[in-house]
Design an enzyme around this catalytic site. Structure first.
Site, PDB file in Angstrom:
ATOM      1  N   LYS A  80      16.170  20.213 -13.403  1.00  0.00           N
ATOM      2  CA  LYS A  80      15.486  18.930 -13.555  1.00  0.00           C
ATOM      3  C   LYS A  80      16.354  17.842 -14.180  1.00  0.00           C
ATOM      4  CE  LYS A  80      11.647  17.990 -13.055  1.00  0.00           C
ATOM      5  NZ  LYS A  80      10.483  18.351 -13.874  1.00  0.00           N
ATOM      6  N   HIS A  88       0.826  -1.220   0.000  1.00  0.00           N
ATOM      7  CA  HIS A  88       0.000   0.000   0.000  1.00  0.00           C
ATOM      8  C   HIS A  88       0.854   1.262   0.000  1.00  0.00           C
ATOM      9  CE1 HIS A  88      -3.328  -2.703   1.227  1.00  0.00           C
ATOM     10  NE2 HIS A  88      -2.411  -3.223   2.026  1.00  0.00           N
ATOM     11  N   SER A 137      15.000  19.467 -18.505  1.00  0.00           N
ATOM     12  CA  SER A 137      13.798  20.240 -18.840  1.00  0.00           C
ATOM     13  C   SER A 137      14.217  21.438 -19.677  1.00  0.00           C
ATOM     14  CB  SER A 137      13.139  20.704 -17.546  1.00  0.00           C
ATOM     15  OG  SER A 137      12.360  21.858 -17.780  1.00  0.00           O
ATOM     16  N   GLU A 176       9.872   6.290 -17.755  1.00  0.00           N
ATOM     17  CA  GLU A 176       8.500   6.743 -18.039  1.00  0.00           C
ATOM     18  C   GLU A 176       8.024   6.211 -19.388  1.00  0.00           C
ATOM     19  OE1 GLU A 176       8.801  10.960 -15.579  1.00  0.00           O
ATOM     20  OE2 GLU A 176       9.106  10.944 -17.725  1.00  0.00           O
TER      21      GLU A 176
END
Ligand code: ARG
Length: 457
Positions: A282, A155, A276, A289
């Site tokens: 970044k 969880h 970025s 991804e």
């Protein structure tokens, strides 16, 4: 010129020509198509349909065509629909009468099934190589980081302490099952479809066993109708690929989270991240991804194939041409994703301090506390309650289980003795867990040794 010119008065509508062309994607099957045709030509010679001269011409022509396609010189056109007709038309251009005999006893229906099976034998072997590479990388990383500990989660809450290696090996075993799935899939598709013709076989005495041996198939198919209608093997292959992608996607998701500033459990190599365009600080885990994102598309490939097959009347229908894109996409994506994941695993570094901190600063040892009492004779349900009360008390006072005094613990149960403090240290659990397959240093070492042997074999 279409081979069915005799039956038709008019030309195909240009819109339909474009709509029905598969050459844009099935050209990927050209080597397999040529391989199948060479075997078919050999068999036609054996049964006397081609003489030695004609067979030689055909084989030479096919090999030249292969080189033309390899080198990008080959002219493709929507008017010729698919890869089979392109190669046949070019062969006839090159060899004249001989080339016109190649399609004897064959239909594109059994031909395309053959091409796809040959493609998959190679494609799935490529995926298996990718799996093996990733398994090797995981095992190596597990061995290198075998002293690092971390929280295991359920969880998304800290649940029980585990060796980082145990975590990595978890993903290892999922991917190992994928290898079994692939080999099962390969075993099932290892059946020669050629010789089934359009759907009913042929009056020409085709020697299917000869072709089978030539192409290295284990068996020949037993029912010509089933053979041209069947796409189980494609579904199996796409499912196997989709399962791999889902495994990779779950792993990728973890690594993305572990690489956040909030977790800081791992860092990923610069080469596998991008920056970025706006925010100078970044470093984005794009590789992971994209694996996660592409998984959606491969799962859709599987669903798409099912939808093509559902309600399709026996036997071949042109709908089946739509099987190529999902199949090719799924196989290619699984293979590429495995290679990217292998780089991620090899290149990532574990932040031992942060992982350990997360493991130590937690109430996870409540489980061991309950087991401690259980070993001293308290029924587990009751022990669970005692440890739970201890956690609540600690939470109220802003301390950890190990900060409690023996006196405080004794108030909860007289079974507590001084040794409990050692028992609930995270490192102790990792040494004391004894069940087979559990998250303990000993079990992890055992697994690493055994799996090294597996990967060598
Ligand atoms: N391009 C076709 C496909 O992939 C080949 C088989 C064509 N057969 C036919 N009866 N039109 O399905």
């Amino acid at each position: 010129m279409k081979p069915w010119g005799g039956r038709f008065k008019g030309q195909t509508d240009p819109l339909l020509e474009k709509f029905s062309a598969s050459i844009g994607f099935d050209r990927e099957l050209y080597r397999h198509d040529i391989k199948g045709s060479i075997a078919h030509a050999g068999m036609l010679e054996k049964i006397g349909i081609l003489n030695a001269q004609e067979k030689k011409k055909i084989v030479r022509g096919l090999k030249e065509i292969e080189k033309e396609i390899d080198s990008g010189r080959f002219q493709f056109s929507d008017a010729l629909e698919d890869i089979h007709m392109h190669i046949e038309a070019r062969l006839i251009e090159k060899t004249g009468e001989a080339g016109k005999k190649l399609h004897t006893g064959r239909s594109r229906n059994d031909q395309v099934s053959l091409d796809m099976r040959l493609f998959l034998k190679e494609g799935l072997a490529g995926i298996d190589e990718g799996l093996k590479g990733l398994l090797g990388a995981l095992l190596k990383k597990a061995e290198k980081e075998k002293d690092v500990i971390m929280p295991g989660y359920t969880h998304m809450q800290r649940a029980q302490v585990v060796p980082f290696a145990h975590y990595l090996l978890g993903h290892y075993f999922a991917l190992r099952r994928d290898r079994d799935r692939l080999s099962e899939c390969l075993r099932r598709l290892d059946v020669l479809p050629l010789g089934s013709g359009a759907l009913a076989g042929s009056t020409i005495p085709l020697d299917r066993q000869w072709v089978r041996k030539k192409l290295g198939f284990a068996k020949v198919s037993r029912n010509s109708m089933d053979t041209v209608a069947d796409r189980d093997f494609a579904v199996d292959a796409v499912y196997s690929s989709a399962m791999i992608m889902v495994h990779l996607s779950r792993f990728a998701e973890d690594l993305i989270i572990f690489a956040t500033e909030e977790f800081s459990f791992i860092s990923l190599p610069d080469e596998l991240c991008t920056g970025s365009s706006l925010m100078p600080h970044k470093k984005n885990p794009d590789s992971l991804e994209l694996i996660r994102g592409k998984t959606g598309r491969v799962a859709a490939d599987l669903f798409g194939l099912f939808m093509i097959l559902k309600g399709l009347p026996y036997t071949y229908n042109r709908d089946l041409q739509e099987d190529k894109e999902p199949l090719l996409h799924a196989v290619r994506t699984a293979k590429d994703s495995l290679a990217i994941m292998e780089l991620c695993v090899k290149g990532m570094t574990a932040d031992k301090k942060n992982m350990e901190k997360a493991a130590v600063e937690s109430f996870m040892p409540a489980v061991e506390m309950a087991e401690y009492l259980t070993m001293k004779g308290m029924p587990f349900r009751q022990a669970h309650g005692v440890a739970g009360t201890a956690v609540r008390m600690c939470e109220e006072k802003g301390m950890r289980l190990g900060d409690m005094t023996l006196a405080q613990l004794k108030k909860l149960s007289v079974l507590f003795e001084k040794d409990v403090f050692d028992f609930i240290r995270p490192q102790s659990a990792l040494k004391m867990r004894r069940s087979e397959g559990s998250a303990s240093f000993k079990e992890v070492s055992k697994v690493i040794d055994a799996e090294k042997k597996y990967l060598r074999s």
